[in-house]
Design an enzyme around this catalytic site. Structure first.
Site, PDB file in Angstrom:
ATOM      1  N   GLY A 173     -24.289  29.632  -4.053  1.00 19.20           N
ATOM      2  CA  GLY A 173     -25.494  28.922  -4.428  1.00 19.20           C
ATOM      3  C   GLY A 173     -26.436  28.822  -3.243  1.00 19.20           C
ATOM      4  O   GLY A 173     -26.406  29.640  -2.318  1.00 19.20           O
ATOM      5  N   ALA A 254     -18.411  20.841   1.516  1.00 18.77           N
ATOM      6  CA  ALA A 254     -18.892  20.740   0.136  1.00 18.77           C
ATOM      7  C   ALA A 254     -18.456  19.422  -0.483  1.00 18.77           C
ATOM      8  O   ALA A 254     -19.198  18.441  -0.466  1.00 18.77           O
ATOM      9  CB  ALA A 254     -18.394  21.936  -0.675  1.00 18.77           C
ATOM     10  N   ARG A 255     -17.246  19.376  -1.013  1.00 17.40           N
ATOM     11  CA  ARG A 255     -16.718  18.166  -1.642  1.00 17.40           C
ATOM     12  C   ARG A 255     -15.240  18.022  -1.299  1.00 17.40           C
ATOM     13  O   ARG A 255     -14.481  19.004  -1.316  1.00 17.40           O
ATOM     14  CB  ARG A 255     -16.894  18.222  -3.160  1.00 17.40           C
ATOM     15  CG  ARG A 255     -18.322  17.921  -3.632  1.00 17.40           C
ATOM     16  CD  ARG A 255     -18.659  16.460  -3.412  1.00 17.40           C
ATOM     17  NE  ARG A 255     -19.999  16.087  -3.876  1.00 17.40           N
ATOM     18  CZ  ARG A 255     -21.077  16.041  -3.123  1.00 17.40           C
ATOM     19  NH1 ARG A 255     -20.980  16.382  -1.851  1.00 17.40           N
ATOM     20  NH2 ARG A 255     -22.234  15.654  -3.605  1.00 17.40           N
ATOM     21  N   GLU A 284     -13.412   8.326   2.315  1.00 17.53           N
ATOM     22  CA  GLU A 284     -14.526   8.157   3.244  1.00 17.53           C
ATOM     23  C   GLU A 284     -14.933   6.699   3.303  1.00 17.53           C
ATOM     24  O   GLU A 284     -15.340   6.142   2.289  1.00 17.53           O
ATOM     25  CB  GLU A 284     -15.701   9.040   2.807  1.00 17.53           C
ATOM     26  CG  GLU A 284     -15.362  10.523   2.863  1.00 17.53           C
ATOM     27  CD  GLU A 284     -16.511  11.438   2.444  1.00 17.53           C
ATOM     28  OE1 GLU A 284     -17.598  10.900   2.130  1.00 17.53           O
ATOM     29  OE2 GLU A 284     -16.322  12.650   2.411  1.00 17.53           O
ATOM     30  N   HIS A 303     -19.412  13.307   6.833  1.00 16.76           N
ATOM     31  CA  HIS A 303     -20.188  13.633   5.631  1.00 16.76           C
ATOM     32  C   HIS A 303     -21.692  13.586   5.912  1.00 16.76           C
ATOM     33  O   HIS A 303     -22.461  12.931   5.216  1.00 16.76           O
ATOM     34  CB  HIS A 303     -19.832  12.688   4.479  1.00 16.76           C
ATOM     35  CG  HIS A 303     -20.086  13.308   3.127  1.00 16.76           C
ATOM     36  ND1 HIS A 303     -19.409  12.946   2.000  1.00 16.76           N
ATOM     37  CD2 HIS A 303     -20.956  14.274   2.736  1.00 16.76           C
ATOM     38  CE1 HIS A 303     -19.832  13.653   0.959  1.00 16.76           C
ATOM     39  NE2 HIS A 303     -20.777  14.475   1.393  1.00 16.76           N
ATOM     40  N   ALA A 305     -23.399  16.758   6.760  1.00 17.57           N
ATOM     41  CA  ALA A 305     -23.865  18.139   6.865  1.00 17.57           C
ATOM     42  C   ALA A 305     -25.287  18.301   6.358  1.00 17.57           C
ATOM     43  O   ALA A 305     -26.051  19.118   6.871  1.00 17.57           O
ATOM     44  CB  ALA A 305     -22.923  19.069   6.094  1.00 17.57           C
TER      45      ALA A 305
END
Length: 343
Positions: A173, A254-255, A284, A303, A305
């Site tokens: 993506g 990403a996740r 988190e 987290h 990015a």
């Protein structure tokens, strides 16, 4: 029409207002603000990754036709209590903090801002790949603590070069495509797995593969750029890691749900994986006693990015363009529930 600017510490009122007035100079606004990212977001009622009080948001939405937000919680309770609301525009890659079903039921359109932090996340991912391969944060910590270790020049201790490696990119993506092309610029081979990719343009040394197993088996470095689904939750696990080459590296910006982190720890402890780097974690913030914290050669960031000034401004511009389109009577470009238009 009146727009509620629901700002926070990243999508500030100034940034959102500047973008909105560039599209609609005489826009009528109300305001509400949260302190996000301090504290970090969490689940609010049934929506994910949000911060803000539902009752305060309901009060702020009174008389507003449009909500322009980033992390406020648009729950069933909020939407049902806001009869004036016609459009919710969320400045994120996906409107996870909106109950889409509730919005659709009440005839409220939801738009979002895909690609807003693609460049920031791609650049951060490249930094994480290099940090994991060359163990930059770990060497920094040693130097500032007074250690100057020359044994890292021993052949068995040195890390790989990107240009001589095969990098596997899962997801092509907005972020994955940028990462793949940056990795290709180092001169190595790049494998991509994304059966849903509509655009497959890229550097000549980028090769698409049909199976994840093929990517894993052929990649020295694997970086994840997929959205979480029921099918790909824990796609990186003990079984899939075993298919990767000895001394390979895993990076996830990403996740967190894409990775079984215990399996990564096992693989590093056994020597099968050389290193890992994670911007997204199983919890988190990560508890101090979590196993990952004591596993060697793991690089972390909290987290962030997608955090850049440019990402904030771009999100506000994309969202403002959708709001302006709606006010003009046109269809917003990035709708999560376009079926509302036919209701």
């Amino acid at each position: 029409m009146r727009v509620l600017i629901a700002s926070d510490g990243f999508l500030t009122e100034d940034v959102m207002r500047e973008a909105l007035t560039a599209e609609i100079p005489d826009v009528d606004t109300a305001t509400i603000a949260s302190t996000w990212p301090v504290p970090p977001f969490h689940d609010v009622a049934e929506v994910k990754e949000a911060l803000g009080d539902e009752d305060e948001l309901i009060e702020a939405l009174s008389g507003c036709d449009i909500a322009f937000s980033h992390t406020f919680p648009f729950t069933e309770k909020v939407i049902a209590a806001s009869p004036d609301l016609k459009l919710i525009t969320i400045c994120r890659g996906g409107p996870v903090n909106v109950n889409i079903d509730a919005a659709t039921k009440h005839g409220v359109l939801v738009s979002y801002t895909p690609g807003r932090n693609a460049t920031a996340t791609a650049e951060h991912t490249v930094g994480m790949i290099l940090s994991a391969a060359r163990q930059i944060p770990q060497r920094h910590d040693e130097v500032v603590s007074g250690q100057w270790r020359s044994d890292y020049y021993i052949f068995d201790n040195v890390g790989p070069e990107i240009g001589s490696s095969t990098v596997g990119v899962v997801g092509y993506g907005a972020v994955g495509a940028k990462v793949a092309n940056i990795m290709a610029s180092f001169g190595g081979r790049v494998l991509v797995f994304d059966p849903w990719a509509k655009n497959r343009d890229g550097a000549p040394n980028i090769e698409f593969v049909d199976e994840l197993d093929e990517l894993l088996a052929g990649s020295d470095i694997v970086t994840l750029h997929a959205r979480v689904t029921a099918e790909n939750t824990h796609m990186i696990n003990a079984e899939t890691i075993a298919k990767m080459p000895q001394n390979s590296i895993i990076v996830n910006c990403a996740r967190g749900a894409l990775v079984d982190y215990d399996a990564v720890c096992d693989a590093i402890d056994s020597g099968h994986l050389f290193a890992a780097a994670f911007d997204c974690l199983p919890e988190e913030p990560l508890p101090a006693d979590h196993r990952l914290m004591s596993t060697p050669r793991v690089t972390f960031t909290p987290h962030l990015a997608g955090a850049s000034k440019e990402a904030s401004r771009l999100a506000a511009r994309i969202g403002s363009a959708d709001i302006a389109a709606y006010i003009r009577g046109d269809k917003p470009t990035h709708l999560a529930n376009p079926e509302v238009l036919s209701q």
